[in-house]
Motif scaffolding. Sequence first.
Motif, PDB file in Angstrom:
ATOM      1  N   ASN A  65       0.781  -1.239   0.000  1.00 36.78           N
ATOM      2  CA  ASN A  65       0.000   0.000   0.000  1.00 36.78           C
ATOM      3  C   ASN A  65       0.813   1.291   0.000  1.00 36.78           C
ATOM      4  O   ASN A  65       0.316   2.326  -0.461  1.00 36.78           O
ATOM      5  CB  ASN A  65      -0.923   0.019   1.228  1.00 36.78           C
ATOM      6  CG  ASN A  65      -1.870  -1.167   1.268  1.00 36.78           C
ATOM      7  OD1 ASN A  65      -2.540  -1.456   0.292  1.00 36.78           O
ATOM      8  ND2 ASN A  65      -1.913  -1.869   2.397  1.00 36.78           N
ATOM      9  N   ILE A  66       2.037   1.280   0.518  1.00 34.19           N
ATOM     10  CA  ILE A  66       2.763   2.541   0.739  1.00 34.19           C
ATOM     11  C   ILE A  66       4.081   2.608  -0.032  1.00 34.19           C
ATOM     12  O   ILE A  66       4.749   3.624  -0.028  1.00 34.19           O
ATOM     13  CB  ILE A  66       2.975   2.772   2.261  1.00 34.19           C
ATOM     14  CG1 ILE A  66       1.616   2.816   2.971  1.00 34.19           C
ATOM     15  CG2 ILE A  66       3.729   4.043   2.562  1.00 34.19           C
ATOM     16  CD1 ILE A  66       1.695   2.984   4.469  1.00 34.19           C
ATOM     17  N   VAL A  67       4.489   1.531  -0.690  1.00 33.19           N
ATOM     18  CA  VAL A  67       5.724   1.534  -1.482  1.00 33.19           C
ATOM     19  C   VAL A  67       5.375   1.681  -2.961  1.00 33.19           C
ATOM     20  O   VAL A  67       4.475   1.007  -3.462  1.00 33.19           O
ATOM     21  CB  VAL A  67       6.522   0.225  -1.251  1.00 33.19           C
ATOM     22  CG1 VAL A  67       7.722   0.157  -2.199  1.00 33.19           C
ATOM     23  CG2 VAL A  67       6.996   0.146   0.197  1.00 33.19           C
ATOM     24  N   ASN A  68       6.086   2.555  -3.636  1.00 30.90           N
ATOM     25  CA  ASN A  68       5.909   2.723  -5.086  1.00 30.90           C
ATOM     26  C   ASN A  68       6.645   1.585  -5.790  1.00 30.90           C
ATOM     27  O   ASN A  68       7.865   1.624  -5.946  1.00 30.90           O
ATOM     28  CB  ASN A  68       6.452   4.073  -5.532  1.00 30.90           C
ATOM     29  CG  ASN A  68       6.267   4.316  -7.022  1.00 30.90           C
ATOM     30  OD1 ASN A  68       5.714   3.465  -7.742  1.00 30.90           O
ATOM     31  ND2 ASN A  68       6.730   5.448  -7.502  1.00 30.90           N
ATOM     32  N   ARG A  69       5.897   0.576  -6.209  1.00 33.01           N
ATOM     33  CA  ARG A  69       6.504  -0.617  -6.814  1.00 33.01           C
ATOM     34  C   ARG A  69       6.565  -0.545  -8.338  1.00 33.01           C
ATOM     35  O   ARG A  69       6.927  -1.524  -8.992  1.00 33.01           O
ATOM     36  CB  ARG A  69       5.715  -1.855  -6.369  1.00 33.01           C
ATOM     37  CG  ARG A  69       5.815  -2.124  -4.881  1.00 33.01           C
ATOM     38  CD  ARG A  69       5.062  -3.373  -4.449  1.00 33.01           C
ATOM     39  NE  ARG A  69       3.624  -3.160  -4.390  1.00 33.01           N
ATOM     40  CZ  ARG A  69       2.747  -3.755  -5.177  1.00 33.01           C
ATOM     41  NH1 ARG A  69       3.166  -4.598  -6.115  1.00 33.01           N
ATOM     42  NH2 ARG A  69       1.448  -3.515  -5.055  1.00 33.01           N
ATOM     43  N   ASN A  70       6.225   0.613  -8.901  1.00 30.96           N
ATOM     44  CA  ASN A  70       6.265   0.782 -10.351  1.00 30.96           C
ATOM     45  C   ASN A  70       7.702   1.041 -10.806  1.00 30.96           C
ATOM     46  O   ASN A  70       8.299   2.062 -10.463  1.00 30.96           O
ATOM     47  CB  ASN A  70       5.359   1.945 -10.766  1.00 30.96           C
ATOM     48  CG  ASN A  70       5.171   2.002 -12.271  1.00 30.96           C
ATOM     49  OD1 ASN A  70       6.123   2.064 -13.016  1.00 30.96           O
ATOM     50  ND2 ASN A  70       3.916   1.991 -12.705  1.00 30.96           N
ATOM     51  N   LEU A  71       8.234   0.113 -11.556  1.00 35.75           N
ATOM     52  CA  LEU A  71       9.608   0.219 -12.059  1.00 35.75           C
ATOM     53  C   LEU A  71       9.571   0.310 -13.588  1.00 35.75           C
ATOM     54  O   LEU A  71       9.608  -0.698 -14.287  1.00 35.75           O
ATOM     55  CB  LEU A  71      10.440  -0.997 -11.620  1.00 35.75           C
ATOM     56  CG  LEU A  71      10.513  -1.269 -10.115  1.00 35.75           C
ATOM     57  CD1 LEU A  71      11.303  -2.528  -9.838  1.00 35.75           C
ATOM     58  CD2 LEU A  71      11.115  -0.075  -9.379  1.00 35.75           C
ATOM     59  N   GLY A  72       9.451   1.533 -14.089  1.00 33.12           N
ATOM     60  CA  GLY A  72       9.447   1.734 -15.528  1.00 33.12           C
ATOM     61  C   GLY A  72       8.276   1.084 -16.236  1.00 33.12           C
ATOM     62  O   GLY A  72       8.437   0.526 -17.333  1.00 33.12           O
ATOM     63  N   GLY A  73       7.119   1.114 -15.622  1.00 31.75           N
ATOM     64  CA  GLY A  73       5.937   0.521 -16.233  1.00 31.75           C
ATOM     65  C   GLY A  73       5.660  -0.913 -15.811  1.00 31.75           C
ATOM     66  O   GLY A  73       4.602  -1.465 -16.129  1.00 31.75           O
ATOM     67  N   TRP A  74       6.603  -1.526 -15.090  1.00 28.82           N
ATOM     68  CA  TRP A  74       6.403  -2.897 -14.570  1.00 28.82           C
ATOM     69  C   TRP A  74       6.302  -2.820 -13.059  1.00 28.82           C
ATOM     70  O   TRP A  74       7.096  -2.154 -12.400  1.00 28.82           O
ATOM     71  CB  TRP A  74       7.560  -3.803 -14.965  1.00 28.82           C
ATOM     72  CG  TRP A  74       7.498  -5.165 -14.337  1.00 28.82           C
ATOM     73  CD1 TRP A  74       6.647  -6.175 -14.645  1.00 28.82           C
ATOM     74  CD2 TRP A  74       8.334  -5.661 -13.271  1.00 28.82           C
ATOM     75  NE1 TRP A  74       6.882  -7.270 -13.848  1.00 28.82           N
ATOM     76  CE2 TRP A  74       7.922  -6.993 -13.002  1.00 28.82           C
ATOM     77  CE3 TRP A  74       9.376  -5.123 -12.527  1.00 28.82           C
ATOM     78  CZ2 TRP A  74       8.515  -7.771 -12.020  1.00 28.82           C
ATOM     79  CZ3 TRP A  74       9.977  -5.897 -11.552  1.00 28.82           C
ATOM     80  CH2 TRP A  74       9.544  -7.211 -11.306  1.00 28.82           C
ATOM     81  N   GLU A  75       5.303  -3.473 -12.498  1.00 26.84           N
ATOM     82  CA  GLU A  75       5.083  -3.440 -11.051  1.00 26.84           C
ATOM     83  C   GLU A  75       5.755  -4.628 -10.372  1.00 26.84           C
ATOM     84  O   GLU A  75       5.457  -5.784 -10.672  1.00 26.84           O
ATOM     85  CB  GLU A  75       3.588  -3.430 -10.735  1.00 26.84           C
ATOM     86  CG  GLU A  75       3.304  -3.177  -9.261  1.00 26.84           C
ATOM     87  CD  GLU A  75       1.837  -2.890  -8.994  1.00 26.84           C
ATOM     88  OE1 GLU A  75       1.495  -1.715  -8.798  1.00 26.84           O
ATOM     89  OE2 GLU A  75       1.044  -3.848  -8.999  1.00 26.84           O
ATOM     90  N   PHE A  76       6.654  -4.319  -9.467  1.00 22.81           N
ATOM     91  CA  PHE A  76       7.369  -5.347  -8.698  1.00 22.81           C
ATOM     92  C   PHE A  76       6.364  -6.037  -7.782  1.00 22.81           C
ATOM     93  O   PHE A  76       5.702  -5.382  -6.973  1.00 22.81           O
ATOM     94  CB  PHE A  76       8.473  -4.687  -7.881  1.00 22.81           C
ATOM     95  CG  PHE A  76       9.389  -5.644  -7.162  1.00 22.81           C
ATOM     96  CD1 PHE A  76      10.520  -6.145  -7.776  1.00 22.81           C
ATOM     97  CD2 PHE A  76       9.121  -6.029  -5.846  1.00 22.81           C
ATOM     98  CE1 PHE A  76      11.383  -7.007  -7.103  1.00 22.81           C
ATOM     99  CE2 PHE A  76       9.960  -6.897  -5.173  1.00 22.81           C
ATOM    100  CZ  PHE A  76      11.101  -7.388  -5.813  1.00 22.81           C
TER     101      PHE A  76
END
Length: 499
Positions: A318-329
């Motif tokens: 919920n609180i970490v930005n997991r978007n890495l260049g259009g791919w979500e970790f």
Amino acid sequence: MSVDAAKSVPEPALPEFKTTLGHPRPLWMLFMTEFWERFAFYGIRWALVLYIVAQFYEGNAAGQGAAGLTYGAYLALVYAAAIFGGYVADRVLGYQRSILTGALIMAAGLFMISIPNQNIFELGLATIIVGNGLFKPNISTMVGKLYGLKDERRDSGFTIFYMGINIGAMIAPVLTEYLARKVFGTDGLPSYKVVFIASGVGMLLSLVWFYFGRAGLKGIGAPPAGAEGFGRVVTVFIGALVAIPVAYFLLSAGSKALAWILAVMFIALSVLLLVEGIREGKVQRDRVFAMLIIFAFNVLFWIFFEQAGSSFTFLADNIVNRNLGGWEFPTAWFQSVNSVAIITLAPIVAWVWVKMGSANPSIPRKFGLGLLFNGAAFALLMLALSSMVVDGKIPFWTLFMVYVIQSVGELCLSPIGLSMVTKLAPVRLVGFGMGGWFLSTGIGNNLSGIFSEYISGTTGMSVESALKGYTLGFWVLMISGVVLFLLAPFINKLMHGVK
């Protein structure tokens, strides 16, 4: 001869083992047995709290606190059960048969939790608890029995064994998450039951691997003299079936009630170990005292380290930005970061301990380093949550590095703790002492659930609640690490030459 020397128990003779990469060959069989068991155990770790919220609270964030409490209580009982598993192996069944019996029971529990009914789910968790109690302390004790007490390879051997734990833990979240979201489910509706079934299969592989590989142990861990018959196996299995409802009741009692029960268990265990230590003489008595002091600091380490499976999971989701260049970790993959770090760093740390020779830090100082590194991880979270929040999210790299930094602390503490018990526990009760190690870990895990509930509150985790909780964690860890460094000379004196 002094009275203490007369009372001491001589070290048993070891079989002659061929070596592979400088270590006894059975180490590698135990390595793979533990690999598959840890695959099973960590395969479900990422999914448990998410599954509880999704299945039993209809996805409402208000269920996060209850999920954290259940997770903490489950882990606590997993480790607390080790005290009984160690005793059964020491006095009743032998280590090999305890491991096989525990593996079978644990596999049954993993398949049970795949059934989407809350009562059956909790009964399945109780079954895993009992099975793991028979398995976990005894396979660790078996590693210690491959080495003499003064064998300089011992710490290195335990670190290699610890790599087996973490290779299984690394692969499990990635594979089970892929099966749950990409093969049998979707990102929005994961098939959590596939996670649990895959973990059950992994546990069966652990059982088969040990069953066929145990001949290489050359009698180490075999049943005690006069107990070779199959009757004791049946008795222990029936006892385990009786213990499952007890574990279910304790799981349902709640983490706060469980904290008192575990405290009483720890006091009782400490008394039994001290009585045995006193019986063997002053040196062994002092070593038991040293071991119990370190157990207390072990509790503090795991309270905050085990946020990885509870509050850190909600933080990642919920609180970490997991978007890495259009791919979500994937959230689940954070559970593998710790294992990748352990696998990468374990050979380096093992080499450093050996290379330092006589300058090698003492056991209490290694534990102090573990606490301080854990505290440093919480310092990074404090920084991220106070000054790096953008649109309600903190940067991906911060939580990633928290897992890495915690892993360094874990390597300073956890494999050293396993080795410590085999050095300091009374010879007749090494398995029981290993149960004490896991009980102290279990107390920390139970308190970790209470701490996770404190962070999530009644409405779910927020940036503000996370910052408040993790700031408290930082100060507790840093202060306890410094205190342990100051106590190290006193503890070393109690250890009477054990390094």
